[in-house]
Scaffold this motif. Structure first.
Motif, PDB file in Angstrom:
ATOM      1  N   VAL A   1      65.115  54.891 -16.441  1.00 26.35           N
ATOM      2  CA  VAL A   1      66.248  54.300 -15.720  1.00 26.35           C
ATOM      3  C   VAL A   1      67.415  54.098 -16.676  1.00 26.35           C
ATOM      4  CG1 VAL A   1      67.027  52.356 -14.324  1.00 26.35           C
ATOM      5  CG2 VAL A   1      64.653  53.121 -14.185  1.00 26.35           C
ATOM      6  N   PRO A   2      68.546  54.756 -16.451  1.00 26.61           N
ATOM      7  CA  PRO A   2      69.722  54.558 -17.316  1.00 26.61           C
ATOM      8  C   PRO A   2      70.332  53.182 -17.088  1.00 26.61           C
ATOM      9  CG  PRO A   2      70.304  55.933 -15.442  1.00 26.61           C
ATOM     10  CD  PRO A   2      68.816  55.714 -15.361  1.00 26.61           C
ATOM     11  N   SER A   3      71.261  52.820 -17.951  1.00 24.42           N
ATOM     12  CA  SER A   3      71.906  51.514 -17.813  1.00 24.42           C
ATOM     13  C   SER A   3      72.843  51.517 -16.611  1.00 24.42           C
ATOM     14  CB  SER A   3      72.697  51.183 -19.077  1.00 24.42           C
ATOM     15  OG  SER A   3      73.837  52.024 -19.191  1.00 24.42           O
ATOM     16  N   LEU A   4      73.223  50.301 -16.195  1.00 27.59           N
ATOM     17  CA  LEU A   4      74.123  50.156 -15.050  1.00 27.59           C
ATOM     18  C   LEU A   4      75.551  50.569 -15.391  1.00 27.59           C
ATOM     19  CD1 LEU A   4      72.824  46.888 -13.399  1.00 27.59           C
ATOM     20  CD2 LEU A   4      73.197  49.065 -12.240  1.00 27.59           C
ATOM     21  N   GLY A   5      75.802  50.892 -16.674  1.00 22.76           N
ATOM     22  CA  GLY A   5      77.143  51.351 -17.037  1.00 22.76           C
ATOM     23  C   GLY A   5      77.520  52.623 -16.311  1.00 22.76           C
ATOM     24  N   ASN A   6      76.517  53.467 -16.041  1.00 27.06           N
ATOM     25  CA  ASN A   6      76.733  54.674 -15.244  1.00 27.06           C
ATOM     26  C   ASN A   6      76.034  54.452 -13.910  1.00 27.06           C
ATOM     27  OD1 ASN A   6      76.799  57.237 -14.080  1.00 27.06           O
ATOM     28  ND2 ASN A   6      76.490  58.292 -16.031  1.00 27.06           N
ATOM     29  N   LEU A   7      76.768  53.891 -12.948  1.00 27.74           N
ATOM     30  CA  LEU A   7      76.168  53.447 -11.695  1.00 27.74           C
ATOM     31  C   LEU A   7      75.564  54.599 -10.907  1.00 27.74           C
ATOM     32  CD1 LEU A   7      75.626  51.013  -9.891  1.00 27.74           C
ATOM     33  CD2 LEU A   7      77.858  51.369  -8.824  1.00 27.74           C
ATOM     34  N   ASP A   8      76.286  55.708 -10.831  1.00 29.90           N
ATOM     35  CA  ASP A   8      75.775  56.853 -10.060  1.00 29.90           C
ATOM     36  C   ASP A   8      74.461  57.371 -10.633  1.00 29.90           C
ATOM     37  OD1 ASP A   8      77.903  56.729  -8.328  1.00 29.90           O
ATOM     38  OD2 ASP A   8      79.106  58.195  -9.437  1.00 29.90           O
ATOM     39  N   ALA A   9      74.392  57.486 -11.964  1.00 34.98           N
ATOM     40  CA  ALA A   9      73.161  57.964 -12.603  1.00 34.98           C
ATOM     41  C   ALA A   9      72.021  56.980 -12.388  1.00 34.98           C
ATOM     42  CB  ALA A   9      73.399  58.175 -14.097  1.00 34.98           C
ATOM     43  N   TYR A  10      72.347  55.688 -12.434  1.00 34.92           N
ATOM     44  CA  TYR A  10      71.326  54.656 -12.220  1.00 34.92           C
ATOM     45  C   TYR A  10      70.743  54.754 -10.813  1.00 34.92           C
ATOM     46  CZ  TYR A  10      69.258  50.028 -11.532  1.00 34.92           C
ATOM     47  OH  TYR A  10      68.389  49.009 -11.233  1.00 34.92           O
ATOM     48  N   ILE A  11      71.621  54.834  -9.804  1.00 36.05           N
ATOM     49  CA  ILE A  11      71.162  54.898  -8.418  1.00 36.05           C
ATOM     50  C   ILE A  11      70.339  56.164  -8.177  1.00 36.05           C
ATOM     51  CG2 ILE A  11      71.927  55.105  -6.020  1.00 36.05           C
ATOM     52  CD1 ILE A  11      74.306  53.325  -6.725  1.00 36.05           C
ATOM     53  N   THR A  12      70.785  57.291  -8.752  1.00 36.07           N
ATOM     54  CA  THR A  12      70.027  58.537  -8.608  1.00 36.07           C
ATOM     55  C   THR A  12      68.636  58.403  -9.212  1.00 36.07           C
ATOM     56  OG1 THR A  12      72.053  59.861  -8.665  1.00 36.07           O
ATOM     57  CG2 THR A  12      69.989  60.987  -9.158  1.00 36.07           C
ATOM     58  N   ALA A  13      68.570  57.754 -10.382  1.00 33.65           N
ATOM     59  CA  ALA A  13      67.292  57.614 -11.083  1.00 33.65           C
ATOM     60  C   ALA A  13      66.325  56.716 -10.318  1.00 33.65           C
ATOM     61  CB  ALA A  13      67.531  57.059 -12.487  1.00 33.65           C
ATOM     62  N   VAL A  14      66.801  55.563  -9.833  1.00 40.79           N
ATOM     63  CA  VAL A  14      65.880  54.642  -9.151  1.00 40.79           C
ATOM     64  C   VAL A  14      65.425  55.213  -7.810  1.00 40.79           C
ATOM     65  CG1 VAL A  14      66.887  52.633 -10.296  1.00 40.79           C
ATOM     66  CG2 VAL A  14      67.739  53.307  -8.048  1.00 40.79           C
ATOM     67  N   ASN A  15      66.250  56.024  -7.188  1.00 38.27           N
ATOM     68  CA  ASN A  15      65.848  56.631  -5.921  1.00 38.27           C
ATOM     69  C   ASN A  15      64.782  57.715  -6.119  1.00 38.27           C
ATOM     70  OD1 ASN A  15      67.417  55.067  -4.203  1.00 38.27           O
ATOM     71  ND2 ASN A  15      69.194  56.418  -4.354  1.00 38.27           N
ATOM     72  N   ARG A  16      64.659  58.220  -7.335  1.00 32.54           N
ATOM     73  CA  ARG A  16      63.648  59.239  -7.619  1.00 32.54           C
ATOM     74  C   ARG A  16      62.307  58.616  -7.984  1.00 32.54           C
ATOM     75  NH1 ARG A  16      65.627  63.352 -11.972  1.00 32.54           N
ATOM     76  NH2 ARG A  16      63.557  64.190 -11.468  1.00 32.54           N
ATOM     77  N   LEU A  17      62.303  57.330  -8.322  1.00 33.66           N
ATOM     78  CA  LEU A  17      61.047  56.676  -8.682  1.00 33.66           C
ATOM     79  C   LEU A  17      60.168  56.558  -7.439  1.00 33.66           C
ATOM     80  CD1 LEU A  17      62.410  53.814 -10.959  1.00 33.66           C
ATOM     81  CD2 LEU A  17      61.233  55.885 -11.697  1.00 33.66           C
ATOM     82  N   PRO A  18      58.907  56.952  -7.537  1.00 28.47           N
ATOM     83  CA  PRO A  18      58.039  56.913  -6.354  1.00 28.47           C
ATOM     84  C   PRO A  18      57.658  55.495  -5.958  1.00 28.47           C
ATOM     85  CG  PRO A  18      56.773  57.514  -8.291  1.00 28.47           C
ATOM     86  CD  PRO A  18      58.213  57.471  -8.723  1.00 28.47           C
ATOM     87  N   LEU A  19      57.405  55.326  -4.687  1.00 24.84           N
ATOM     88  CA  LEU A  19      56.945  54.037  -4.192  1.00 24.84           C
ATOM     89  C   LEU A  19      55.449  53.878  -4.459  1.00 24.84           C
ATOM     90  CD1 LEU A  19      58.785  54.012  -0.735  1.00 24.84           C
ATOM     91  CD2 LEU A  19      59.482  52.840  -2.834  1.00 24.84           C
ATOM     92  N   LEU A  20      54.996  52.651  -4.588  1.00 26.62           N
ATOM     93  CA  LEU A  20      53.580  52.380  -4.782  1.00 26.62           C
ATOM     94  C   LEU A  20      52.876  52.309  -3.428  1.00 26.62           C
ATOM     95  CD1 LEU A  20      53.750  49.535  -7.465  1.00 26.62           C
ATOM     96  CD2 LEU A  20      53.245  51.955  -7.862  1.00 26.62           C
ATOM     97  N   THR A  21      51.636  52.747  -3.408  1.00 28.67           N
ATOM     98  CA  THR A  21      50.837  52.566  -2.193  1.00 28.67           C
ATOM     99  C   THR A  21      50.415  51.106  -2.116  1.00 28.67           C
ATOM    100  OG1 THR A  21      48.741  53.017  -3.320  1.00 28.67           O
ATOM    101  CG2 THR A  21      49.952  54.917  -2.429  1.00 28.67           C
ATOM    102  N   ALA A  22      49.919  50.675  -0.983  1.00 30.19           N
ATOM    103  CA  ALA A  22      49.458  49.297  -0.819  1.00 30.19           C
ATOM    104  C   ALA A  22      48.357  48.966  -1.819  1.00 30.19           C
ATOM    105  CB  ALA A  22      48.985  49.070   0.609  1.00 30.19           C
TER     106      ALA A  22
END
Length: 307
Positions: free
Chosen positions: A16-37
């Protein structure tokens, strides 16, 4: 690295990049997979029983996209989305720390409250220099008035109208359990723009900001008259008021209210004066009250003459 392995690296935060580059941050967190229950339960139990920091980090990372989504709901307040996300992440970490896997509730549902609460607190402290909401009801009004106005406009024939009608104001006040006046005041604050007191640039000598023409209250005529009256009462007025008293009454007032000893202990007490004059302390108090009334009457007359 594939998304399925994204959360299994040694240092998952490196993804996850720093919040200094907001677009890169949002792209990165959206690629992180969700956990199963099942994975969520396992990490939560490891955190709860062993204080596993790695498990806490994986729970936080899998919900960073939730914070981004919630932060978009508060962009209308004019604050940077990066700051909103940062505050929301603080709320997410608090939620992860307090999450109980035995409650049979998914972390996403539990964390929403903490994320919103942290963002709300940040907005209230930073949206304006003056805090616009203090009570619980006013906070509810602050964060719901804009959405309620939008909903009312959608059902109105006059969607271009910006202000609320009397019936709409009454509806909002009843719905949110606040006074009609509070709805009007909050609407005014929400619709008003912030104005900088200092000029934003000094390139143009003709530019002015409010700081350049704010009035000096100390020179306002009524304040000048008040200051003169106060100075008169503190000097000549007080002396003239004392002159209307008989010697005993004057000494009692001076000892009780005007005398200051070297040790700043003040003058004599009621009992000390009573012993000196051979009367009761209650009698001294009665003389003092009568003397104060005479002085007040005399000072009022002096003010009227001075005016």
């Amino acid at each position: 690295m594939s998304d399925s392995l994204a959360l299994k690296v040694r240092n998952p935060w490196s993804l996850v990049p720093s919040l200094g580059n907001l677009d890169a941050y949002i792209t990165a967190v959206n690629r992180l997979p969700l956990l199963t229950a099942e994975e969520e339960q396992d990490y939560a139990r490891r955190l709860q029983s062993k204080g596993d920091v790695d498990a806490a980090g994986r729970l936080v990372m899998s919900h960073l996209r939730l914070v981004v989504s919630i932060s978009r709901q508060y962009l209308g307040y004019g604050l940077p989305q990066g700051d909103l996300i940062q505050e929301g992440n603080v709320g997410l970490m608090k939620a992860v720390k307090r999450f109980d896997p035995d409650q049979n509730v998914r972390l996403v549902s539990y964390a929403m409250h903490w994320i919103k609460a942290e963002i709300h607190e940040y907005i209230l402290k930073n949206w304006r220099m003056v805090k616009v909401a203090t009570t619980k009801a006013q906070r509810k009004l602050f964060f719901n008035l804009r959405s309620m106005k939008h909903a009312l406009k959608e059902h109105s024939d006059h969607q271009q109208r910006s202000s609320l009608t009397e019936s709409e104001i009454a509806h909002v006040a009843e719905k949110l359990n606040v006074k009609r006046e509070e709805v009007l005041e909050m609407e005014t604050r929400l619709s008003g723009g912030d104005v900088a007191l200092e000029p934003q640039t000094d390139d143009d000598g003709e530019s002015y900001a409010p700081i350049a023409y704010l009035a000096d209250d100390s020179q306002e005529p009524t304040r000048v008259l008040e200051a003169r009256s106060r100075d008169h009462l503190a000097s000549d007025g007080l002396k003239q008021a004392l002159d209307v008293l008989d010697p005993r009454s004057r000494r009692i007032v001076e000892e009780r209210w005007l005398k200051v000893n070297d040790d700043s202990s003040g003058g004599m007490t009621l009992h000390e004066l009573a012993a000196e004059y051979g009367v009761s302390a209650e009698r001294i108090r009665q003389i003092e009250v009568a003397a104060m009334k005479k002085m007040r009457k005399a000072m009022t007359a002096n003010v009227a003459v001075a005016a």
